[in-house]
Design a protein around this motif. Sequence first.
Motif, PDB file in Angstrom:
ATOM      1  N   PRO A  40      32.261  21.145  50.621  1.00 41.76           N
ATOM      2  CA  PRO A  40      31.497  22.298  51.127  1.00 41.76           C
ATOM      3  C   PRO A  40      32.355  23.535  51.364  1.00 41.76           C
ATOM      4  N   TRP A  41      33.630  23.339  51.653  1.00 44.91           N
ATOM      5  CA  TRP A  41      34.510  24.468  51.914  1.00 44.91           C
ATOM      6  C   TRP A  41      35.241  24.941  50.655  1.00 44.91           C
ATOM      7  N   LEU A  42      35.484  24.040  49.707  1.00 46.10           N
ATOM      8  CA  LEU A  42      36.190  24.420  48.482  1.00 46.10           C
ATOM      9  C   LEU A  42      35.266  25.087  47.469  1.00 46.10           C
ATOM     10  N   ALA A  43      34.013  24.712  47.465  1.00 43.34           N
ATOM     11  CA  ALA A  43      33.063  25.301  46.525  1.00 43.34           C
ATOM     12  C   ALA A  43      32.774  26.745  46.919  1.00 43.34           C
ATOM     13  N   THR A  44      32.805  27.616  45.944  1.00 46.68           N
ATOM     14  CA  THR A  44      32.568  29.039  46.195  1.00 46.68           C
ATOM     15  C   THR A  44      31.098  29.411  46.122  1.00 46.68           C
ATOM     16  N   HIS A  45      30.271  28.546  45.550  1.00 45.18           N
ATOM     17  CA  HIS A  45      28.847  28.810  45.406  1.00 45.18           C
ATOM     18  C   HIS A  45      28.068  27.523  45.639  1.00 45.18           C
ATOM     19  N   ASP A  46      26.791  27.664  45.816  1.00 40.57           N
ATOM     20  CA  ASP A  46      25.896  26.507  45.867  1.00 40.57           C
ATOM     21  C   ASP A  46      25.851  25.891  44.465  1.00 40.57           C
ATOM     22  N   PRO A  58      31.792  34.110  31.333  1.00 38.06           N
ATOM     23  CA  PRO A  58      33.115  33.504  31.136  1.00 38.06           C
ATOM     24  C   PRO A  58      33.884  33.411  32.451  1.00 38.06           C
ATOM     25  N   PRO A  59      34.928  32.606  32.493  1.00 37.78           N
ATOM     26  CA  PRO A  59      35.747  32.521  33.719  1.00 37.78           C
ATOM     27  C   PRO A  59      36.261  33.884  34.141  1.00 37.78           C
ATOM     28  N   GLY A  60      36.146  34.145  35.420  1.00 38.34           N
ATOM     29  CA  GLY A  60      36.593  35.434  35.942  1.00 38.34           C
ATOM     30  C   GLY A  60      36.694  35.398  37.452  1.00 38.34           C
ATOM     31  N   GLY A  61      36.805  36.577  38.037  1.00 37.38           N
ATOM     32  CA  GLY A  61      36.998  36.663  39.475  1.00 37.38           C
ATOM     33  C   GLY A  61      35.834  36.135  40.277  1.00 37.38           C
ATOM     34  N   GLY A  62      34.604  36.461  39.847  1.00 41.89           N
ATOM     35  CA  GLY A  62      33.438  36.001  40.594  1.00 41.89           C
ATOM     36  C   GLY A  62      33.162  34.526  40.418  1.00 41.89           C
ATOM     37  N   HIS A  63      33.453  34.018  39.235  1.00 39.20           N
ATOM     38  CA  HIS A  63      33.246  32.593  38.926  1.00 39.20           C
ATOM     39  C   HIS A  63      34.510  32.092  38.226  1.00 39.20           C
ATOM     40  N   ASP A  73      27.511  27.984  39.077  1.00 41.64           N
ATOM     41  CA  ASP A  73      28.973  28.096  39.067  1.00 41.64           C
ATOM     42  C   ASP A  73      29.602  26.767  38.654  1.00 41.64           C
ATOM     43  N   ILE A  74      30.417  26.790  37.601  1.00 40.51           N
ATOM     44  CA  ILE A  74      31.033  25.570  37.078  1.00 40.51           C
ATOM     45  C   ILE A  74      32.035  24.994  38.069  1.00 40.51           C
ATOM     46  N   TRP A  75      32.866  25.827  38.678  1.00 38.29           N
ATOM     47  CA  TRP A  75      33.861  25.340  39.642  1.00 38.29           C
ATOM     48  C   TRP A  75      33.183  24.585  40.783  1.00 38.29           C
ATOM     49  N   SER A  76      32.130  25.162  41.339  1.00 36.39           N
ATOM     50  CA  SER A  76      31.452  24.516  42.466  1.00 36.39           C
ATOM     51  C   SER A  76      30.828  23.191  42.042  1.00 36.39           C
ATOM     52  N   ARG A  77      30.295  23.135  40.837  1.00 34.62           N
ATOM     53  CA  ARG A  77      29.696  21.893  40.370  1.00 34.62           C
ATOM     54  C   ARG A  77      30.762  20.828  40.104  1.00 34.62           C
ATOM     55  N   LEU A  78      31.923  21.253  39.629  1.00 37.86           N
ATOM     56  CA  LEU A  78      33.020  20.303  39.444  1.00 37.86           C
ATOM     57  C   LEU A  78      33.478  19.727  40.778  1.00 37.86           C
TER      58      LEU A  78
END
Length: 286
Positions: A40-46, A58-63, A73-78
Motif C-alpha cells: 500500500p505504501w510502495l504503490a504509487t497508484h490504485d 510509456p514509462p515516465g515520471g508519472g508512471h 499503473d504497471i508499477w502499482s500492479r506489479l
Amino acid sequence: MTVPGLAPLGRILRFLMRQPTSAFGLGVIGLLIFGAVFAPWLATHDPYAQDLANTLAPPGGGHWFGTDELGRDIWSRLVWGTRITLTIIALVTVVVGPIGLAVGTIAGYYGGKVDTVMMRITDIFLSFPSLILSLAFVAALGPSLSNAIIAIALTSWPPIARLARAETLTFRAEDYVSAARLQGASDARIILKSIVPMCLPSVLIRLTLNMATVILTAAGLGFLGLGAQPPLPEWGAMIATGRRYMIDSWWLVTFPGIAILCVSLAFNLVGDGLRDALDPKQMNRR
C-alpha cells in the motif's frame, strides 16, 4: 534429537550470504516479501484505477513502468502482484510438503504392497507434465486463483514423495531405528521421531527449488486465463492481457516477465545454496 546437516538458522544464513549467487537470491526474495508487506505504501497508484485518457503511456515520471490498455499503473500492479505470488507459494508449500513427506516416508518405511500402491499412484502423477496436469485439474474445477492453487498443489507433491521415500529406504536400516524398534516404539513414533527429521533437509531443499516451478506454473495458468482472473494484478495474467499490444507497448509484458524471471531465478539460486549449506561435508569445512 539433533539432525545431522540441519545447522542452526543463523549459520545457514551466514553461509548463504557468503555465496554471491545465493546472496542475490536472498536479496530478491527479501524484496519480494518487502513489496508484499508494504504494497500500500510502495504503490504509487490504485492498481485497479482506470485512466482511459492515459492508456498505453510509456514509462515516465508519472508512471514509472508505464500504463496498460486501461490506463492502470504497471508499477502499482506489479507491487500488488507480489502478494498474489507469495500467497501461491506459501499455500502450495504448506500443502505439498506434508503430503509428499507423509506419502514418501510411509511408503519407504513399510515397503511391500504399501510401497507399491503408493508409488504407482505417484508414478501416475509423474507421468504427466505438471503444467498439463494442472491445466486438466483447473479445467475440471473452473478458472480461478484458488482452483489454480489447488491444481498446482495436486501436481507438485509426487517429486517430494519420491525423494522422501528414497531417504527413508536408507534410514530405516540404521541402528538407531532398530534400537527404537527394540525398545517398543510404535511405527508412527519411529516415522515421526526418527525418519521424518532425517528427511527434512532434503525435502526443504526440494521445496525451495520447487517454488520456481510453482511460480512458472501459476504464471502459465494465469497467461492462459485459467488462474487469477482480471482485474487481479497477477503477473502471468498481466502478460496475457498485454501481449496484444506488445509490439508498440513493450513495457506491458517486459516488466511482468522480468519479475517472474527474477523471482524464479532467486528461488533456484537459494535452493542451490541451501543444498550446499545443509551438506554435512560443507558443514565440516566451516
